[in-house]
Scaffold this motif. Structure first.
Motif, PDB file in Angstrom:
ATOM      1  N   VAL A  81      -6.668 -12.665  -0.980  1.00  0.00           N
ATOM      2  CA  VAL A  81      -6.086 -13.719  -0.208  1.00  0.00           C
ATOM      3  C   VAL A  81      -7.022 -15.157  -0.138  1.00  0.00           C
ATOM      4  CG1 VAL A  81      -5.610 -14.362   2.202  1.00  0.00           C
ATOM      5  CG2 VAL A  81      -4.853 -12.196   1.311  1.00  0.00           C
ATOM      6  N   GLN A 358       2.003 -12.346  -2.949  1.00  0.00           N
ATOM      7  CA  GLN A 358       0.474 -11.445  -2.966  1.00  0.00           C
ATOM      8  C   GLN A 358       0.814 -10.184  -3.289  1.00  0.00           C
ATOM      9  OE1 GLN A 358      -2.930 -11.989  -2.107  1.00  0.00           O
ATOM     10  NE2 GLN A 358      -2.443 -14.128  -2.440  1.00  0.00           N
ATOM     11  N   THR A 377      -1.831  -6.414   3.408  1.00  0.00           N
ATOM     12  CA  THR A 377      -1.317  -8.046   2.876  1.00  0.00           C
ATOM     13  C   THR A 377      -1.185  -8.793   4.068  1.00  0.00           C
ATOM     14  OG1 THR A 377      -0.367  -7.322   0.571  1.00  0.00           O
ATOM     15  CG2 THR A 377       0.062  -9.561   1.411  1.00  0.00           C
TER      16      THR A 377
END
Length: 404
Positions: A81, A358, A377
């Motif tokens: 991230v 993602q 996530t």
């Protein structure tokens, strides 16, 4: 890192500070600053010396879970991230447990074992037992890194079971401490800006541990079973109670969609989010604070048996108010996750579809087709948002003071 600034005036013909790096017995580096001030009788200025430590504004995240519960996968999602590949320290011990990326440093708290594998066997304790860990050193070094001071952190070698020579760790922008005890010691717990607990049911944990320890570490099935049984009393006493302190808990359970399921391939995952945590707003489904059950399968989401079911609502957890988002089942096509994402709010994404992006980016990671990958996530994105809020508030504080 520690920085000293020396300001001199024209009236002074002397050096106002001497800064010498010195390593303490606790394994961290500090600057000892020796200084004096001289004021001229003729009205000259005085020497002003300032020293600042910790201007790196390190944010500390704690991740607790038992061995074999998905901490490594979570760390890979989290560091992704923030961008950049997470790798061991360059030129260091090839068996280092530390992972460093552009913004993050992940420290494995196994490195604070005070006993090696032989020592634990001789004393009859497991690695979960507090007596096998050095919490004083853990606290001092996490505190130092949070303050912007580098440390010489010990290394526990999982291959040999020995305590290797230490490695230099510099303070990062985001420090993640992951392992068995990040919330066990109150002093360490108070240093955390955010904390997560991975709560895996016994049935799921057993399946995961077999997969990891047999495939990656060469352990036999019998040794894994014996290890789980021998660890359970200490897990119940020292590890599991930490979840009451966590700001977010990812709970992994067997599915309720298949009656009497024994395979454990389909999972029910709950994201338990504590209310009132600074810089953290719980994610919600459709309507914040309502209680909602949702079966999204249909024309917009491909679902094979047994399908997918979501649930969201307020609840209490260890006497604290929480919001819980639950997913039971698994995705057939990750690209269709955007449909689910569009119905979730307060995700802290930078753009529409970032959660889906993602997930697709790491489609080969364990749990990418179910709630474990989805909620890991989401928590990663929430931590990014928390980091940005903390750093912006720290930057704004001196500016406000200057205006005042």
């Amino acid at each position: 890192m520690a920085v000293s600034t020396v300001c001199t005036t024209q009236s002074l013909n002397s050096t106002c500070s001497i800064s010498t790096p010195e390593k303490t017995h606790l394994g961290f580096h500090q600057n000892q600053v020796v200084f004096y001030r001289r004021t001229s009788k003729r009205g000259g200025g005085s020497c002003v010396i300032t020293c600042s430590v910790g201007d790196s504004q390190t944010v500390v995240i704690g991740l607790a879970a038992d061995s074999g519960c998905g901490k490594s996968t979570f760390m890979r999602r989290l560091t992704s991230v923030f961008g950049g590949a997470a790798e061991p320290p360059k030129g260091g011990n090839p068996d280092s447990n530390t992972l460093i990326s552009d913004m993050t440093t992940v420290i494995c708290l196994d490195d604070y074992h005070s006993l090696d594998r032989t020592g634990r066997k001789e004393k009859g304790v497991t690695a979960l037992d507090p007596r096998a860990n050095d919490f004083d050193l853990m606290y001092e070094q996490v505190k130092a890194l949070k303050s912007g001071i580098a440390v010489d952190k010990p290394i526990y070698n999982h291959v040999t079971g020995l305590l290797d020579p230490p490695e230099l760790i510099k303070p990062p922008k985001i420090l993640v401490i992951e392992g068995l005890h990040p919330m066990f010691d109150e002093r360490v717990r108070d240093l955390l800006d955010f904390s997560i607990y991975l709560d895996i049911s016994n049935e799921v944990k057993f399946a995961w541990k077999i997969q990891r320890d047999m495939a990656e570490r060469g352990h036999s099935l019998e040794s894994i079973k014996a290890s789980i049984e021998s660890r359970k009393p200490d897990f119940d006493a020292y590890i599991d109670p930490q979840k009451q302190y966590a700001d977010a808990v990812i709970e992994v359970l067997p599915t309720e969609l298949i009656p009497d399921d024994n395979e454990g391939k389909v999972l029910r995952v709950r994201l338990i989010m504590k209310e009132g945590v600074r810089h953290f707003s719980p994610v919600y489904l459709f309507d914040e604070g309502s209680t909602i059950s949702w079966i999204p399968c249909g024309r917009k989401l491909t679902c094979s048996y047994p399908g997918i079911k979501f649930h969201y609502g307020p609840d209490t957890y260890f006497g604290k108010e929480v919001s819980i988002l639950e997913m039971d089942g698994q995705f057939d096509r990750l690209d269709e996750l955007i449909y689910v994402e569009s119905h979730l709010s307060k995700l802290s994404t930078k753009f529409y579809g970032e959660v889906t992006q993602q997930m697709l980016k790491h489609a080969d990671f364990p749990g990418s087709n179910n709630g474990t990958g989805l909620f890991q996530t989401i928590v990663g994105l929430k931590i990014r948002d928390l980091y940005e809020q903390i750093t912006s508030s720290k930057t704004a504080a001196p500016l406000e003071a200057t205006k005042a």
